[in-house]
Motif scaffolding. Sequence first.
Motif, PDB file in Angstrom:
ATOM      1  N   MET A   1      -6.620  -6.429  -8.100  1.00  0.00           N
ATOM      2  CA  MET A   1      -5.372  -6.221  -7.362  1.00  0.00           C
ATOM      3  C   MET A   1      -5.360  -6.990  -6.039  1.00  0.00           C
ATOM      4  N   ASN A   2      -6.505  -7.626  -5.719  1.00  0.00           N
ATOM      5  CA  ASN A   2      -6.652  -8.377  -4.477  1.00  0.00           C
ATOM      6  C   ASN A   2      -6.293  -7.521  -3.256  1.00  0.00           C
ATOM      7  N   LEU A   3      -6.786  -6.281  -3.247  1.00  0.00           N
ATOM      8  CA  LEU A   3      -6.496  -5.367  -2.147  1.00  0.00           C
ATOM      9  C   LEU A   3      -7.252  -5.798  -0.899  1.00  0.00           C
ATOM     10  N   GLN A   4      -6.552  -5.748   0.248  1.00  0.00           N
ATOM     11  CA  GLN A   4      -7.160  -6.128   1.515  1.00  0.00           C
ATOM     12  C   GLN A   4      -6.603  -5.254   2.627  1.00  0.00           C
ATOM     13  N   ALA A   5      -7.447  -4.982   3.619  1.00  0.00           N
ATOM     14  CA  ALA A   5      -7.007  -4.226   4.794  1.00  0.00           C
ATOM     15  C   ALA A   5      -5.850  -4.957   5.460  1.00  0.00           C
TER      16      ALA A   5
END
Length: 67
Positions: free
Chosen positions: A46-50
């Motif tokens: 999902m390419n989750l990033q802060a």
Amino acid sequence: MKISARNQIPGKIIEIIKGATTSHVLIDIGGKVITASITNESVAEMNLQAGEPAIAIIKASDVIVGA
């Protein structure tokens, strides 16, 4: 994407804490934080990033309340 869950809360990812196989994704939903436990593979896919927007989607058959 259409999903059946109706409890959808928009917020922003504030931190991702990676473990050996599972990550804890902390989502700020307006001053409160919801933590989701998902696989490291899902975080990568999902390419989750802060700092990115996210939606906390809650689907449960039971909710227990204590006071």
